[in-house]
Design an enzyme around this catalytic site. Structure first.
Site, PDB file in Angstrom:
ATOM      1  N   ASP A 153       5.787 -32.017  11.627  1.00 71.31           N
ATOM      2  CA  ASP A 153       4.786 -30.967  11.632  1.00 71.31           C
ATOM      3  C   ASP A 153       5.304 -29.955  10.623  1.00 71.31           C
ATOM      4  OD1 ASP A 153       3.429 -28.518  12.175  1.00 71.31           O
ATOM      5  OD2 ASP A 153       2.642 -29.534  13.927  1.00 71.31           O
ATOM      6  N   HIS A 154       4.672 -29.894   9.466  1.00 75.16           N
ATOM      7  CA  HIS A 154       5.311 -29.112   8.394  1.00 75.16           C
ATOM      8  C   HIS A 154       5.354 -27.615   8.725  1.00 75.16           C
ATOM      9  CE1 HIS A 154       1.229 -28.204   6.935  1.00 75.16           C
ATOM     10  NE2 HIS A 154       1.779 -27.227   6.271  1.00 75.16           N
ATOM     11  N   HIS A 164      -0.077 -27.938  14.414  1.00 78.50           N
ATOM     12  CA  HIS A 164       0.463 -26.647  13.992  1.00 78.50           C
ATOM     13  C   HIS A 164       0.262 -25.538  15.048  1.00 78.50           C
ATOM     14  CE1 HIS A 164       0.562 -28.962  10.458  1.00 78.50           C
ATOM     15  NE2 HIS A 164      -0.635 -28.683  10.001  1.00 78.50           N
TER      16      HIS A 164
END
Ligand code: BG6
Length: 503
Positions: free
Chosen positions: A192-193, A255
Site C-alpha cells: 500500500d504505497h 489507503h
C-alpha cells in the site's frame, strides 16, 4: 532548522537479491520503482550484488530496453547522484519479453537466473508484480510450477503485489487462497504505497512517542475524526482500470483504511510488524458493518462533470478516454462510520475521497470536544474547537488549532495555530515513497505491508455498500462539477450531524 544528519540513523545496505519485475515496461517502473531504486542506491542502501530482471509483453531486447531506460532515468530521476547510480545500474538490468500466461517465460527466466547462479545475490529473489491485477495468480502459478517460489534457510523468495488486491470480498479471499496455496503469508508483501509516505508512518511516532496525546485520544475528548483524500487529477490514462474500480475500491479498502487503522488502533506491545498489524486489524474489526438502510444514510457517491481546475476547463468523467459514455462509476465517495469499542464508541469518523476536487490534499483532522466554559461568551468571536490537522500531502506536517487572546484592551479571542512542517526540520529529499517499501521487503520486514486478514477485513466492511450500489443505479450522475468539493450530499452527511468538513 535542519537536523537532517542528526536524525538519520545509519542504515545498512539491504540483503543482496535479484529483483524480477513483471510488467517492467509500464509506468510504475519508470516513474516510481526505478527512481526509488536509484535513490536507495545513491544512499548506499542496496547491496553491491543487486540486479534486476524485467519481464513484459513488449518486444524489447535487453539492449533496446536499457536504451529506453536510459532516457527515462534522465527524465524521472531528480537527484544527480541517484541519476548517476541509475545509469550505472542499467548494465545489471536484463529484459525478457513474453506473455505471462506462457510457461516458456518461466523457463526462460529460470535459465537466466541460472546464469547468475555464482552471483551472491542470485539466491534471494523478489518477484514484483507490477502487472495488471488479473495476472497476479497466473504469474504466481507460473513461478510455482517452475519451482521458483521455493525458499530454504539460505535464500528467500518473496512476492511483492501491487494493489488492487481483489475487487470485492470474495475475489480478495480467492486471491489470498490461491497465493497461500503456493507460498507462505510471510513470503507475500502486499503494497500500500500510502504506507511509504513519511507522514503516514509518522502517525505511529506521533501517537506513541508523545505522552501528551494518548490520554485524550478517545471518545471522552474527541468529537469526531475526518479523513480526506482529495485529488485535482482526473482519471488520466487509467480509464480502462478506473471505470471498473471507482473511487471506493481504488482508495478505501487500502489507503484510507490504512490511515483509519493507524489513527484508531490501540498501542501495540512492541514496534514489530506482527504486533502493529494485529492492532490495525483489531481496529478494523471494531468498525460497525452497515445495514442496507445505513448504507443509504451514511454512504455518498458522486461523479464529476466538466468544470475548471485552477481556471483551466476540464472535461467531465464520461468524456474521458476509455470511460463508458453512460458510466455509473463513482469518482467521489464519502462515508460516516463508527467503531464499536471502548475508545471510540459514538465518535463519528467521516472519510471522503474524490477525483477532480477543488484542491489536492490528503489530511486527517481530529476535532476535540469544546470545554464546558462560557467564560468567553461575551467575545465577538466564539472559541473554536481545537483541531489537530495531520497533513499527509502535499505539505507534510501537523498543526494544532488553538484560541488565543487578541492583543488589546478588550477581551477578544481569535484562532491561532502551532505548526510543525516536515520540510523545516528534515529538509526535502526527492523520494517516491517506494524507497522504504522496497528496502523493507529486501530485508523481510512486514511492518509497512498489508496482511491477508487486513485486506479481507477491509473488504468485508465495504461489501454491504457494494451490494446496495450494485442494485441501485445512480440516476443523478454526474453530480458535481470538476474543481468543486464534491456533491452536496457529501456536505449534508456532516451538516445533518451539526458538523462540517473542515477544509
Ligand atoms: C492510487 C490510486 O493507489 O493512489 C490512484 O489508484 C490515486 O487513483 C493514487 O491517484 C493517489 O496516490 P498519491 O500517492 O498520488 O496520493
Amino acid at each position: 532548522m535542519n537536523q537532517e544528519d542528526s536524525t538519520q540513523p545509519t542504515r545498512k545496505p539491504a540483503e543482496p537479491c535479484i529483483l524480477v519485475i513483471f510488467g517492467i515496461a509500464g509506468d510504475l517502473t519508470k516513474r516510481l520503482l526505478y527512481p526509488a531504486i536509484c535513490n536507495l542506491g545513491s544512499s548506499s542502501l542496496l547491496a553491491e550484488e543487486f540486479r534486476i530482471i524485467g519481464i513484459a509483453m513488449e518486444p524489447y531486447t535487453t539492449k533496446s530496453f536499457r536504451q529506453k531506460m536510459t532516457k527515462e532515468v534522465k527524465e524521472f530521476v531528480k537527484d544527480t547522484a541517484a541519476k548517476k547510480f541509475g545509469l550505472a545500474l542499467l548494465k545489471h538490468v536484463d529484459y525478457l519479453s513474453g506473455d505471462f500466461s506462457d510457461p516458456k517465460v518461466y523457463v526462460a527466466l529460470k535459465k537466466l537466473l541460472k546464469k547468475f547462479e555464482d552471483h551472491k545475490a542470485s539466491k534471494n529473489i523478489l518477484f514484483y508484480f507490477a502487472s495488471p491485477p488479473e495476472f497476479m495468480s497466473t504469474i504466481a502459478i507460473g513461478l510455482s510450477k517452475a519451482g521458483l517460489l521455493k525458499e530454504d534457510e539460505n535464500c528467500f523468495r518473496r512476492i511483492i503485489a501491487e494493489k488492487p488486491f481483489g475487487h470485492d470480498l470474495e475475489s480478495a479471499k480467492k486471491l489470498n487462497q490461491q497465493l497461500l496455496s503456493m507460498v507462505n503469508e510471510n513470503q507475500i508483501f502486499r503494497i500500500d504505497h500510502f504506507l511509504g509516505k513519511e507522514t503516514v508512518q509518522n502517525l505511529l511516532a506521533f501517537r506513541f512517542s508523545n505522552g501528551l496525546f494518548e490520554p485524550i485520544w478517545n471518545r471522552q475528548y474527541i468529537d469526531h475524526v475526518q479523513i480526506t483524500v482529495a485529488e485535482t487529477l482526473g482519471v488520466e490514462l487509467r480509464g480502462a482500470y478506473y471505470d471498473h474500480a471507482g473511487a471506493l475500491r481504488d482508495m478505501v479498502p487500502n489507503h484510507i483504511f490504512q490511515m483509519l487503522s493507524l489513527i484508531a488502533m490501540e498501542p501495540p506491545v512492541s514496534f514489530s510488524a506482527q504486533y502493529i498489524g494485529d492492532e490495525k486489524v483489531k481496529a478494523l474489526h471494531a468498525v460497525q458493518v452497515l445495514t442496507p438502510e445505513q448504507v443509504l444514510e451514511r454512504a455518498v457517491r458522486g461523479q464529476y462533470d466538466s468544470g475548471k481546475i485552477n481556471h483551466i476547463a476540464v472535461p467531465g468523467y464520461r468524456s474521458e478516454k476509455n470511460i463508458a459514455s453512460e458510466s455509473s462509476t463513482e469518482t467521489y465517495f464519502a462515508l460516516k462510520l463508527f467503531l464499536d469499542n471502548w475508545r471510540w464508541l459514538d465518535v463519528p469518523f467521516y472519510i471522503r475521497t474524490g477525483k477532480r476536487m477543488k484542491v489536492h490534499t490528503t489530511e486527517i483532522i481530529v476535532q476535540f470536544k469544546s470545554g464546558p466554559s462560557s467564560l468567553f461568551s461575551g467575545c465577538q468571536q466564539k472559541a473554536k474547537p481545537n483541531l489537530l490537522r495531520i497533513y499527509i500531502q502535499p505539505d507534510e506536517g501537523i498543526t494544532l488549532d488553538l484560541n488565543a487572546k487578541i492583543p488589546g484592551p478588550s477581551l477578544q479571542i481569535g484562532p491561532v495555530d502551532m505548526k510543525f512542517k516536515y520540510s523545516d526540520y528534515f529538509g526535502i529529499k526527492p523520494q517516491t515513497g517506494y524507497e522504504t517499501i522496497l528496502y523493507d521487503c529486501m530485508n523481510g520486514d512486514h511492518l509497512l505491508f498489508s496482511s491477508a486478514e487486513m485486506i479481507e477485513t477491509g473488504w468485508a466492511l465495504l461489501q454491504p455498500i457494494l451490494d446496495v450500489w450494485s442494485v441501485l443505479t445512480p440516476h443523478e450522475f454526474p453530480n458535481y462539477a470538476a474543481g468543486s468539493w464534491g456533491p452536496k450530499e457529501g456536505d449534508m452527511l456532516l451538516e445533518k450531524d451539526g458538523r462540517q468538513w473542515l477544509l
